[in-house]
Design a protein around this motif. Structure first.
Motif: not given
Length: 154
Positions: A30-50
């Motif tokens: 379950k935790q791995l699934g939530e992490l995959r969702e979080a990773s897929d939802g991670e948006e590219k920040n213009p600064a890139g670092d975050k």
């Protein structure tokens, strides 16, 4: 200590520990699934670092959970192979009664409460079991400065 036959206790301990491991494995999935969702939802920040630090944190968490999952899966397989027949000496599958408590030589699951009693599930590689290996009821050993007498082996 033994209200039931040792074979019944060992079988029930194994089933109880397998259920605990299965619950933990399901939680990790379950935790791995939530992490995959979080990773897929991670948006590219213009600064890139975050963005990069967030993805790296998620990746590290995934790696840790993958290792835990592999370790617990292996432990689950090993537990299924632990013999449950009665024995007379300390060996794989032995159920021990010591002054410090009840121990089942199986896999390092830790404390399991079952049938009103507490059992420590430990591997044959635990220091105490190594010190007691091959002994029978009534034998004693010096362990970490204390005399430990093996009260029962089943």
């Amino acid at each position: 200590m033994y209200k039931e036959a040792p074979l019944d206790i060992k079988t029930q301990l194994r089933n109880h520990a397998l259920a605990q491991l299965t619950d933990t494995l399901n939680d990790i999935l379950k935790q791995l699934g939530e992490l995959r969702e979080a990773s897929d939802g991670e948006e590219k920040n213009p600064a890139g670092d975050k963005y990069e630090s967030g993805r790296e944190s998620i990746h590290q968490s995934q790696t840790l959970l993958d290792k835990q999952y592999a370790s617990l899966t292996q432990m689950q397989r090993q537990l299924k192979e632990v013999p449950v027949q009665p024995v007379a000496t300390v060996q794989d599958g032995a159920l021990l009664k010591l002054p410090i408590g009840n121990i089942w030589v199986s896999v390092p699951v830790g404390k399991v409460e079952f049938g009103g009693d507490v059992y420590q599930l430990v591997s044959k590689d635990s220091p105490l079991v190594e010190a007691l290996w091959g002994m029978k009821a009534g034998d004693s050993v010096d362990f970490r400065g204390r005399k430990v007498t093996l009260q029962e082996v089943k």
